[in-house]
Write an enzyme that holds these catalytic residues in place. Sequence first.
Site, PDB file in Angstrom:
ATOM      1  N   LYS A   1     -11.798  50.976  49.687  1.00 25.06           N
ATOM      2  CA  LYS A   1     -11.032  52.192  49.403  1.00 25.06           C
ATOM      3  C   LYS A   1      -9.559  52.015  49.784  1.00 25.06           C
ATOM      4  O   LYS A   1      -8.652  52.429  49.053  1.00 25.06           O
ATOM      5  CB  LYS A   1     -11.651  53.373  50.151  1.00 25.06           C
ATOM      6  CG  LYS A   1     -13.071  53.700  49.717  1.00 25.06           C
ATOM      7  CD  LYS A   1     -13.754  54.636  50.712  1.00 25.06           C
ATOM      8  CE  LYS A   1     -15.244  54.774  50.396  1.00 25.06           C
ATOM      9  NZ  LYS A   1     -15.978  55.521  51.445  1.00 25.06           N
TER      10      LYS A   1
ATOM     11  N   HIS B   1     -29.055  46.609  54.743  1.00 21.76           N
ATOM     12  CA  HIS B   1     -27.673  47.013  55.046  1.00 21.76           C
ATOM     13  C   HIS B   1     -27.182  46.537  56.402  1.00 21.76           C
ATOM     14  O   HIS B   1     -26.102  46.945  56.833  1.00 21.76           O
ATOM     15  CB  HIS B   1     -27.552  48.542  55.005  1.00 21.76           C
ATOM     16  CG  HIS B   1     -27.534  49.108  53.621  1.00 21.76           C
ATOM     17  ND1 HIS B   1     -26.396  49.182  52.857  1.00 21.76           N
ATOM     18  CD2 HIS B   1     -28.520  49.616  52.861  1.00 21.76           C
ATOM     19  CE1 HIS B   1     -26.680  49.724  51.686  1.00 21.76           C
ATOM     20  NE2 HIS B   1     -27.968  49.997  51.666  1.00 21.76           N
TER      21      HIS B   1
ATOM     22  N   LYS C   1     -17.774  46.559  65.376  1.00 23.71           N
ATOM     23  CA  LYS C   1     -16.642  46.914  64.510  1.00 23.71           C
ATOM     24  C   LYS C   1     -15.316  46.767  65.254  1.00 23.71           C
ATOM     25  O   LYS C   1     -14.250  46.797  64.658  1.00 23.71           O
ATOM     26  CB  LYS C   1     -16.828  48.331  63.976  1.00 23.71           C
ATOM     27  CG  LYS C   1     -18.030  48.434  63.015  1.00 23.71           C
ATOM     28  CD  LYS C   1     -18.212  49.839  62.492  1.00 23.71           C
ATOM     29  CE  LYS C   1     -19.438  49.977  61.620  1.00 23.71           C
ATOM     30  NZ  LYS C   1     -19.311  49.314  60.310  1.00 23.71           N
TER      31      LYS C   1
ATOM     32  N   LYS D   1     -13.886  54.121  60.768  1.00 21.86           N
ATOM     33  CA  LYS D   1     -15.275  53.722  60.564  1.00 21.86           C
ATOM     34  C   LYS D   1     -16.082  54.130  61.797  1.00 21.86           C
ATOM     35  O   LYS D   1     -15.513  54.537  62.814  1.00 21.86           O
ATOM     36  CB  LYS D   1     -15.400  52.220  60.314  1.00 21.86           C
ATOM     37  CG  LYS D   1     -14.691  51.353  61.349  1.00 21.86           C
ATOM     38  CD  LYS D   1     -14.762  49.880  60.969  1.00 21.86           C
ATOM     39  CE  LYS D   1     -13.807  49.543  59.835  1.00 21.86           C
ATOM     40  NZ  LYS D   1     -14.455  49.109  58.627  1.00 21.86           N
ATOM     41  N   ARG D   2     -17.386  54.024  61.679  1.00 24.55           N
ATOM     42  CA  ARG D   2     -18.257  54.353  62.800  1.00 24.55           C
ATOM     43  C   ARG D   2     -17.844  53.554  64.032  1.00 24.55           C
ATOM     44  O   ARG D   2     -17.484  52.377  63.931  1.00 24.55           O
ATOM     45  CB  ARG D   2     -19.707  54.021  62.399  1.00 24.55           C
ATOM     46  CG  ARG D   2     -20.760  54.322  63.430  1.00 24.55           C
ATOM     47  CD  ARG D   2     -22.151  54.202  62.796  1.00 24.55           C
ATOM     48  NE  ARG D   2     -22.358  52.910  62.157  1.00 24.55           N
ATOM     49  CZ  ARG D   2     -22.889  51.852  62.749  1.00 24.55           C
ATOM     50  NH1 ARG D   2     -23.246  51.909  64.023  1.00 24.55           N
ATOM     51  NH2 ARG D   2     -23.068  50.723  62.090  1.00 24.55           N
TER      52      ARG D   2
ATOM     53  N   THR E   1     -17.102  49.602  53.182  1.00 23.28           N
ATOM     54  CA  THR E   1     -16.574  50.217  51.961  1.00 23.28           C
ATOM     55  C   THR E   1     -15.207  50.842  52.212  1.00 23.28           C
ATOM     56  O   THR E   1     -14.435  51.003  51.271  1.00 23.28           O
ATOM     57  CB  THR E   1     -17.530  51.285  51.397  1.00 23.28           C
ATOM     58  OG1 THR E   1     -17.880  52.215  52.409  1.00 23.28           O
ATOM     59  CG2 THR E   1     -18.784  50.641  50.826  1.00 23.28           C
TER      60      THR E   1
END
Length: 693
Positions: free
Chosen positions: A541, A238, A435, A429-430, A537
């Site tokens: 969504k 992952h 990111k 998100k985290r 993900t």
Amino acid sequence: MAGSAPRRVLSRFDGDDAAPGDRVRAPLRIRIFRQSIDHGWQREQPDNWLRRPDPWEVARPGDCVEISINCSFDLQGGRLHPVVGRPSKLIGVPFDRPVVGHGGKTINTLRLWAAAASDYFDFQAFSHGDFVGALAGTLAAESLTRVLYPDDSTTQGQGLRFVQEYFLVACSLADLVRRFRASNSDWSALPEKVAIQLNDTHPSLAVPELMRILLDEAHLGWDQAWDLTRRSLAYTNHTLLPEALEKWPLEWFEMLLPRQLEIVYEINRRLLDDVRRRFPGDQGRVQRTSLVEEGPQKHLRMANLAIVGSHSTNGVAAIHSSLLRTTTVKDLAEMFPDRFGNKTNGVTPRRWLLLSNPPLANCITKAIGGGWIEDLEQLQRLEPLASDAGFRNEFRAAKRSAKTAFVDWLRSTSGQMVDPDTMFDSQIKRIHEYKRQLLNALRIVVLYDRLRKDPGVAAPPRTFFFAGKAAPAYHLAKLIIKLLNNLAATIEADPSVRERLKVVFLPEYNVTLAERLIPASDVSNQISTAGFEASGTSNMKLMMNGALTIGTRDGATIEMAQEAGEENFFLFGLTAEQVVASRGFYNPRWHYDNQPEIRAALDLIFSDHFSRDEPGVFEPLRPVLLETDHYMHLADIASYLEADKDLCALYADPDEWARKAILNVAGSGKFSSDRTIAEYAKDIWRVEPCPVP
């Protein structure tokens, strides 16, 4: 369990991204910690999710398993200390939770594990007045499953996490073997009856643990045990981040799991003999492939162990799987090319569209029928409707309804007021440097500065939403949260811009919040540094709910753009290949010296414009952005702003915006967990569907 609610965590682990098919990580209320915001800073609080009993959860004390480790625990100075060489036993208590399929025709069972001591307390210690010490074993045991993913910034926290991983693996395997042996006397049938998916590196200890069971308990020979182990296990990776590929100190194995270490050494000996035979004279390859990483302190490479000890390795998006093979574990991929494949993640449309967004779900069902609920590919039938004015109006009405519902919910739960007539621009998100919430913050600072200097600049009013948690020991990620909150406060206090821009950081990001914000979002930010995001993900969504994506060519976003058409996305920035090629040459200072808007934005941050009462608080960001900038924030900011300009221009045309949003929904059918799980079942687990009448 000392009269308290049992502590329960998954017997399977999730990685940084969602699990295959976006499986639920635990009962939906489980979290690592409860997040609150105090003067802009993240604060972690205990999450008392066990305070109330779960009526769906069933204890199975008759199925308890016994797990042995090579240490026990004493209580010294209020802390639990391992006593090496004094073996002890832990009890794994199973709890079963039904997972009901859509329509209630099928029910699967999620088995969770709680740790308990084999002896409730030390009677002799209690009799001599050591009332707390008498419970040391119980405290140590229950601590194993009290918190999933304990903070590993300290040696003590790392040790707890290591033992936790072994405990959950050992419980699951002991339970699996018991079930298998209840109806099978032939060990050779094991791979035909069981399929064990290692979900990231955390359960990699399953390799030596299953070998231990087959060697020491089943008394099989090495070759047969190794064949059965590899054919029973498969591995999903992952992450591409080297620091996220677990490496455990060998001395911990020596202290706690000596037998498993003996097995690992033998696996490694045979592996390296094979490497030397196939690549004679290539000592560098031998060192890179080895399960043992040499150095002042030797470590065991858990990703290497998972790949070597399984029959299948997959990433969770096409680019991720490609980079995994060609970069991250290139040597092992060359050793075992047939083991590597891809399984792009998916999310369940029943939760993330049907349940979360009734207005849009009803709009879709009215247009094409309800078959999409169980076959998401049917959303392709929406494509011609993107040109239908009547359907576009219904689609816009559904988005407006979702935004209004979110605004009402936010006001009732937090008192925060946001305007549903603004563009909802979300990054959820985290919190992590790769990111790039920091890149988004820089974009907002530039937009803010433009409005300050020219209030007449054409731009739609926008609300920027952020949500996500930073790991407790990740100080820079916490500083990014602080910047976002200070940015929000500064803009809110500026009457010249607050009607045009608003920043909202939503604490305690969880499923409940996501189910409301995702349907309401107009824009989805997927802006990770290319080559760093495994899949994502939230991107799926948001796409499924009609948000348009502004993002990099990274993770599953690449495949999403292929499905919906790149012309219906706002892609920007360096590619993964360009990021790699820039290493050693990239100079972030160039952007500061040559791009006035970027320099002005950074000067605002470092001049304490957003931290007047806390001078210098954001100074640690200076070297991150201007000296190293490992995640290429400044390299991509100009391209990000250009894509943002195109985004705003489109938003000014509601009809065309709706057309592209509908095409995104129509193109999201591939990203159903149904497709992902079917691929795992067919290609890796070799199982056939069992139709239910």
